[in-house]
Design an enzyme around this catalytic site. Structure first.
Site, PDB file in Angstrom:
ATOM      1  N   GLU A  35    -127.375  21.513 -36.029  1.00 21.26           N
ATOM      2  CA  GLU A  35    -125.976  21.155 -35.819  1.00 21.26           C
ATOM      3  C   GLU A  35    -125.187  22.402 -35.463  1.00 21.26           C
ATOM      4  OE1 GLU A  35    -122.664  19.908 -35.017  1.00 21.26           O
ATOM      5  OE2 GLU A  35    -123.946  18.262 -35.687  1.00 21.26           O
ATOM      6  N   GLY A  40    -122.133  15.785 -39.939  1.00 21.63           N
ATOM      7  CA  GLY A  40    -121.400  14.528 -39.865  1.00 21.63           C
ATOM      8  C   GLY A  40    -120.870  14.197 -38.492  1.00 21.63           C
ATOM      9  N   VAL A  42    -118.664  13.812 -35.004  1.00 21.03           N
ATOM     10  CA  VAL A  42    -117.324  13.284 -34.746  1.00 21.03           C
ATOM     11  C   VAL A  42    -116.909  12.281 -35.816  1.00 21.03           C
ATOM     12  CG1 VAL A  42    -115.976  11.839 -33.170  1.00 21.03           C
ATOM     13  CG2 VAL A  42    -117.394  13.682 -32.260  1.00 21.03           C
ATOM     14  N   ILE A 182    -109.261   0.876 -28.193  1.00 22.35           N
ATOM     15  CA  ILE A 182    -109.388   0.871 -29.652  1.00 22.35           C
ATOM     16  C   ILE A 182    -108.780   2.118 -30.277  1.00 22.35           C
ATOM     17  CG2 ILE A 182    -111.040   0.897 -31.558  1.00 22.35           C
ATOM     18  CD1 ILE A 182    -112.892  -0.802 -29.748  1.00 22.35           C
ATOM     19  N   ILE A 183    -109.195   3.299 -29.817  1.00 26.49           N
ATOM     20  CA  ILE A 183    -108.737   4.540 -30.445  1.00 26.49           C
ATOM     21  C   ILE A 183    -107.244   4.726 -30.258  1.00 26.49           C
ATOM     22  CG2 ILE A 183    -108.940   7.056 -30.399  1.00 26.49           C
ATOM     23  CD1 ILE A 183    -111.894   6.673 -29.701  1.00 26.49           C
ATOM     24  N   LEU A 185    -104.895   2.489 -29.840  1.00 24.83           N
ATOM     25  CA  LEU A 185    -104.090   1.556 -30.635  1.00 24.83           C
ATOM     26  C   LEU A 185    -104.242   1.791 -32.129  1.00 24.83           C
ATOM     27  CD1 LEU A 185    -104.327  -1.795 -28.661  1.00 24.83           C
ATOM     28  CD2 LEU A 185    -102.645   0.041 -28.506  1.00 24.83           C
ATOM     29  N   ALA A 267    -106.199   8.851 -24.941  1.00 22.07           N
ATOM     30  CA  ALA A 267    -107.317   8.125 -25.555  1.00 22.07           C
ATOM     31  C   ALA A 267    -107.852   7.118 -24.545  1.00 22.07           C
ATOM     32  CB  ALA A 267    -106.858   7.428 -26.833  1.00 22.07           C
ATOM     33  N   HIS A 442    -113.532 -18.501 -55.011  1.00 25.42           N
ATOM     34  CA  HIS A 442    -112.128 -18.816 -54.745  1.00 25.42           C
ATOM     35  C   HIS A 442    -111.244 -18.129 -55.784  1.00 25.42           C
ATOM     36  CE1 HIS A 442    -108.584 -21.156 -53.660  1.00 25.42           C
ATOM     37  NE2 HIS A 442    -108.392 -21.384 -54.959  1.00 25.42           N
TER      38      HIS A 442
END
Length: 481
Positions: A35, A40, A42, A182-183, A185, A267, A442
């Site tokens: 790495e 981990g 992004v 997605i990102i 918003l 984005a 329930h």
């Protein structure tokens, strides 16, 4: 140059890479995980995890602001530094957990940038000192990075990528979000809830392209209630700096507009990190868009090299990468593992949340099914009313003849959690009746999934069942079955 030999080497420690390394260790393979930045990738450091920490905090702020009608009158005060500290603490805890897991599975974590020098070797540059790693198998999990657009290059100050937005440097008074996916918003909603005046600029005719239009309408309604301005069919043409403020030049339906703001978040998507790692020297074929071609065992054109996650194509989802990491590790260890899931769930953490799995009604028709649809609104669900989150619905799609469950769309409270039951049902080949016959606790939100499945059969209890639609002739694969 020192040389180390392993059974397998994993390049990249995102949700695909770190999982692959753990699985290899579990299977008894001597493994190294390379790495160049933080463990981990992004997802953990500036994607999935910290963004959801901010989303949860923003949701809490908004819930408290609207809690007076429930007898709670304290007005929340936002401490940005404290919120940033909390978010950073979440990331640190997750990264620390990965370190413990890798060590516990006897994986050597090596810091540096890996470059292939052949199909069975990479050189790792650890900041001046190089190490050669040789192995019978390599898993490449280098992920993807945000796309830049001309005139809006990321500078970390005025023009943000998702990385800077998640860092939460400030809450600007006015924020322009370029990209209504997605990102854009998810993060745009966070900043709107924290106090920014947000404007969304989307080049396509709708936000959240590809998502169920009914779900999109609810998200759009929610954004407008929070005074988020949305421009579709709009192209960002340029950025000017005038007297301490930014001005975004936008072309909307052929007409130019100027939108003043304090910060810009770009984005518009991600591109794969396939360059600069020597894939050509390993004999790995890369497609025209930069994605690596793989088979269902995650193998590339080079027998010794496997590829997983964002690097091998859409959908760019962390959980897809993790699953592919497990598959690649198991194949390397000699197991009969293959990419054979029935469907891949997806979740969008807007407000309301949207989650999908399997086929939509239109997709079912395209595949030759004669679909039946069941829908249940959260406004009719006791738990949703009790927690004052009633916007949204559960929609299920089934095959009219066999009553096999084909897909589900959930928009509303905790949709990202609720989709798990639908994903399990699809993976196990459940029929609508199977879900309908399953007793659900329930009062809970998952009852909506049960009621939607029963509704598709005309048996919903807590809604008036719609009359049966006339049967249509079916064609294609389903008609031949």
């Amino acid at each position: 140059m020192a040389t180390k030999t392993y059974d397998a080497v994993v390049i990249g420690s995102g949700p695909g890479g770190y999982v692959a390394a753990i699985r290899l260790g579990q299977l008894g393979k001597k493994t190294a995980l390379v790495e160049k930045e933080a463990l981990g990738g992004v997802c953990i450091n500036w994607g999935c995890i910290p963004s959801k920490a901010l989303i949860a905090a923003a949701n809490l702020v908004e819930d408290l602001r609207g809690a007076a009608e429930r007898g709670i009158t304290s007005e929340p005060k936002l401490d940005i530094a404290k919120l940033r500290e909390f978010k950073d603490g979440v990331v640190k805890k997750m990264v620390g957990g990965i370190q413990v897991l890798e060590k516990g599975n006897k994986v050597d974590v090596i810091q540096g940038t890996a470059t292939f020098v052949g199909p069975n070797a990479v050189e790792v540059d650890g900041g001046g000192e190089k190490t050669r790693l040789e192995a019978a198998a390599f898993i490449v999990a280098t992920g993807a990075r945000p796309v830049q657009i001309p005139g809006f290059e990321f500078d970390g100050k005025d023009v943000w990528s998702a990385k800077e937005a998640v860092d939460l440097p400030e809450v600007p008074k006015r924020l322009v979000v370029i990209g209504g996916g997605i990102i854009g918003l998810e993060l745009g909603t966070v900043y709107a809830k924290l106090g920014s005046k947000v404007t969304v600029v989307e080049a396509l005719p709708t936000i959240l392209t590809g998502v169920d239009p009914e779900a999109v309408r609810l998200v759009q309604k929610s954004l407008k209630q929070r005074e988020v301005a949305i421009h579709v069919n709009a192209k960002a043409k340029g950025l000017e700096r005038k007297g301490g403020e930014l001005v975004v030049k936008v072309e909307v339906d052929g007409k130019e507009q100027a939108i003043p703001c304090d910060k810009v978040l770009v984005a518009v998507g991600f591109r794969p990190n396939s360059e600069g790692i020597g894939l050509d020297k390993a004999g790995v074929k890369v497609g025209p868009k930069g994605f690596v071609e793989v088979n269902d065992r995650m193998q590339t054109s080079a027998p010794s090299v496997y590829c997983i996650g964002d690097l091998c194509g859409p959908p760019l989802l962390a959980h897809k990468a993790s699953k592919e990491g497990e598959i690649a590790a198991e194949v390397i260890a000699g197991h009969k593992s293959v990419r054979d899931w029935v469907s891949m769930p997806a979740a969008i953490f807007t407000d309301p949340e949207v989650a999908t799995v399997g086929l939509s009604e239109e997709q079912a028709k395209a595949q030759g099914y004669d679909p039946i649809v069941g829908k249940f609104f959260f406004s009719a669900l006791g738990r949703a009313v009790a927690i004052a989150h009633t916007d949204g619905f559960v929609k299920v799609v089934g095959d009219r003849e066999s009553k096999l469950l084909l897909g589900a769309t959930i928009v509303g409270p905790e949709a990202s959690d609720l989709i798990a039951e639908a994903a399990l049902a699809l993976e196990m080949g459940a029929y609508l009746e199977d879900v309908g016959l399953t007793v659900h606790a329930h009062p809970t939100l998952p009852e909506a999934f049960m009621e939607a499945c029963k509704g598709a059969l005309g048996e919903a209890i807590h809604r008036v069942n719609a009359p049966e639609r006339p049967r249509k002739e079916r064609s294609g694969a389903a008609a031949q079955a």
